[in-house]
Design an enzyme around this catalytic site. Structure first.
Site, PDB file in Angstrom:
ATOM      1  CB  SER A 155     -56.511 -17.870 -59.291  1.00  0.00           C
ATOM      2  OG  SER A 155     -56.227 -16.638 -59.751  1.00  0.00           O
ATOM      3  CE  LYS A 182     -56.561 -19.243 -62.861  1.00  0.00           C
ATOM      4  NZ  LYS A 182     -57.835 -19.500 -63.799  1.00  0.00           N
ATOM      5  CE  LYS A 184     -56.882 -14.803 -62.492  1.00  0.00           C
ATOM      6  NZ  LYS A 184     -57.871 -14.982 -63.697  1.00  0.00           N
ATOM      7  CG  ASP A 210     -56.594 -17.638 -66.205  1.00  0.00           C
ATOM      8  OD1 ASP A 210     -56.869 -17.060 -67.470  1.00  0.00           O
ATOM      9  OD2 ASP A 210     -57.885 -17.450 -65.357  1.00  0.00           O
ATOM     10  CG  ASN A 212     -58.659 -13.682 -66.827  1.00  0.00           C
ATOM     11  OD1 ASN A 212     -57.790 -13.472 -65.789  1.00  0.00           O
ATOM     12  ND2 ASN A 212     -59.992 -14.312 -66.928  1.00  0.00           N
ATOM     13  CD  GLU A 238     -57.965 -20.672 -66.685  1.00  0.00           C
ATOM     14  OE1 GLU A 238     -56.614 -21.127 -65.859  1.00  0.00           O
ATOM     15  OE2 GLU A 238     -58.962 -19.837 -66.602  1.00  0.00           O
ATOM     16  CG  ASP A 263     -62.086 -19.410 -67.886  1.00  0.00           C
ATOM     17  OD1 ASP A 263     -62.979 -19.216 -67.956  1.00  0.00           O
ATOM     18  OD2 ASP A 263     -61.536 -18.590 -66.782  1.00  0.00           O
ATOM     19  CE  LYS A 287     -64.125 -19.593 -64.230  1.00  0.00           C
ATOM     20  NZ  LYS A 287     -63.448 -17.773 -64.578  1.00  0.00           N
ATOM     21  N   GLY A 315     -63.272 -20.918 -60.617  1.00  0.00           N
ATOM     22  CA  GLY A 315     -63.952 -20.535 -59.532  1.00  0.00           C
ATOM     23  C   GLY A 315     -64.127 -18.527 -59.827  1.00  0.00           C
TER      24      GLY A 315
END
Ligand code: NPQ
Ligand code: MG
Length: 390
Positions: A155, A182, A184, A210, A212, A238, A263, A287, A315
């Site tokens: 990541s 991956k 961000k 990702d 978030n 993600e 996630d 996770k 992770g």
């Protein structure tokens, strides 16, 4: 499920383990510095104030890592809160009902407690580690792992140096042998940098992003940026929207060819079922901290497997203690994609444990008794320890 209603052993899963006698529980805090700052849509991390749970047991102590960040920015959980709830609620409640403990007892005895899943998971893993050490069995074998090594992804945070630094970091990780990248993303750092990665590293690069939860499902500019990412042949997108916006993920999923992976939204097996059945998630990131332990992680794997949905192991910038549990989980049937189970040196100059090392893009699954890693005594000498007897 209560302790006296054990599920039948699955093929490849050994019978229930003997309880471990627990003499005391310690909360151990260690400060670690990251090899480079890690920035996501919710903030920048430069180090880690690690909270470990150590269960003292005669045949060998058990260890678990609490993956909470210092601040409640990934979810509601944060490290000081986790330490407090462990010290004043979780540990006393678990010990009060008897000190010969199984990991299942941790779940049973904490049934009336809401939330605090990362804290609960750390205690569950520590007890399981003690049980497995006493039994001489490794975690992966105990869970029915089907492989001896797991493919590793990495990541990559949002770099302070912009696109050139991102390209340089990705080139370095590919040199190391990582099998999947991956990146961000956040509004304002998405289509252009990811398109650059695609151009620079070609169609064969296994690339995903990702967010978030950083995008607003009702903002046309945000949706347009996600449309741009959809053109870039990504393995998955993600968590584009916030954790509580599961319905919005389902609503917008048909707009894109790129599969949505959730996630933050997937906190338990029921959330996984609902996300999968409504079309909000085509892939699920598991996770063990986020979902409250190994047992719920396996249950989510089962929910997904029954519906043909791939899962992979995420992770949380773990030390070797948390990473060991992740690697065992990632070795289970149903875990398909390379995980965020990177080598120790992706995060730490010196890990707390014997390091995890990348070999041909894979990490070896530990096969020694317990989770497979223990903090090195020298790394614990300046740790702050809180002893919780009951
Ligand atoms: C994710 N992890 O998949 C998380 C996000 C994350 C490896 O990308 C402190 C603690 C900082 C936990 C930063 C990876 C964190 C953190 C990011 C988790 O969404
Ligand atoms: Mg994520």
């Amino acid at each position: 499920m209560t302790h006296d209603q054990q599920p039948p052993a699955r093929p490849g899963t050994p019978d229930a383990l003997a309880p471990a006698p627990i003499e005391a529980v310690e909360l151990v805090r260690v400060t670690m510095r990251l090899v480079r700052p890690f920035r996501t849509s919710f903030g920048t991390q430069t180090g880690r104030d690690v909270l470990l749970v150590r269960v003292r047991s005669p045949a060998g102590d058990g260890w678990g890592e609490c993956v909470t960040p210092a601040a409640p920015v990934y979810s509601e959980e944060f490290t000081d809160g986790a330490a407090l709830v462990l010290r004043d609620h979780l540990v006393p409640r678990v010990l009060a009902a008897g000190r010969d403990l199984t990991a299942d007892d941790v779940h049973t005895r904490l049934r009336a407690i809401h939330g605090h899943r990362m804290a609960r998971a750390a205690l569950e893993v520590a007890v399981l580690d003690a049980q497995l050490r006493a039994a001489g069995i490794g975690l992966a074998r105990h869970l029915g792992a089907s492989v001896s090594r797991v493919p590793a992804g990495v990541s990559v945070g949002i770099p302070t140096g912009g696109v050139p630094e991102l390209v340089e970091q990705v080139a370095g990780y590919l040199d190391d042998g990582y099998l999947r990248i991956k990146a961000k993303v956040e509004p304002g750092f998405d289509v252009a940098p990811v398109a650059t990665l695609r151009e620079r590293f070609g169609a064969a690069l296994a690339l995903q992003v990702d967010a978030n939860g950083g995008y607003d499902p009702d903002d046309p500019a945000h949706l347009a940026a996600l449309d741009g990412l959809d053109e870039l042949e990504l393995r998955m997108l993600e968590q584009p929207f916030p954790a509580d916006r599961v319905r919005d993920h389902a609503r917008h999923a048909p707009r894109w060819r790129t599969p949505l992976c959730l996630d933050e939204s997937i906190t338990d097996p029921v959330a996984a079922r609902d996300a999968v059945e409504t079309g909000a998630a085509a892939i699920v990131n598991i996770k063990l901290g986020r979902v409250g332990g190994i047992r719920p992680s396996v249950a989510i794997r089962d929910v997904c497997a029954a519906r043909g949905i791939p899962v992979w192991c995420g992770g949380m910038l773990e030390t070797g203690v948390g990473r060991a549990a992740n690697v065992a989980l990632a070795a289970l049937p149903g875990f398909r994609e390379p995980g965020d189970t990177s080598a120790s040196d992706r995060y730490w100059q010196e890990d707390l444990t014997e390091p995890f090392v990348l070999e041909g893009g894979h990490l070896a699954v530990p096969d020694t008794p317990g989770i497979g890693r223990t903090p090195l005594p020298a790394r614990l000498h300046d740790a702050e320890v809180t002893r919780v007897d009951r």
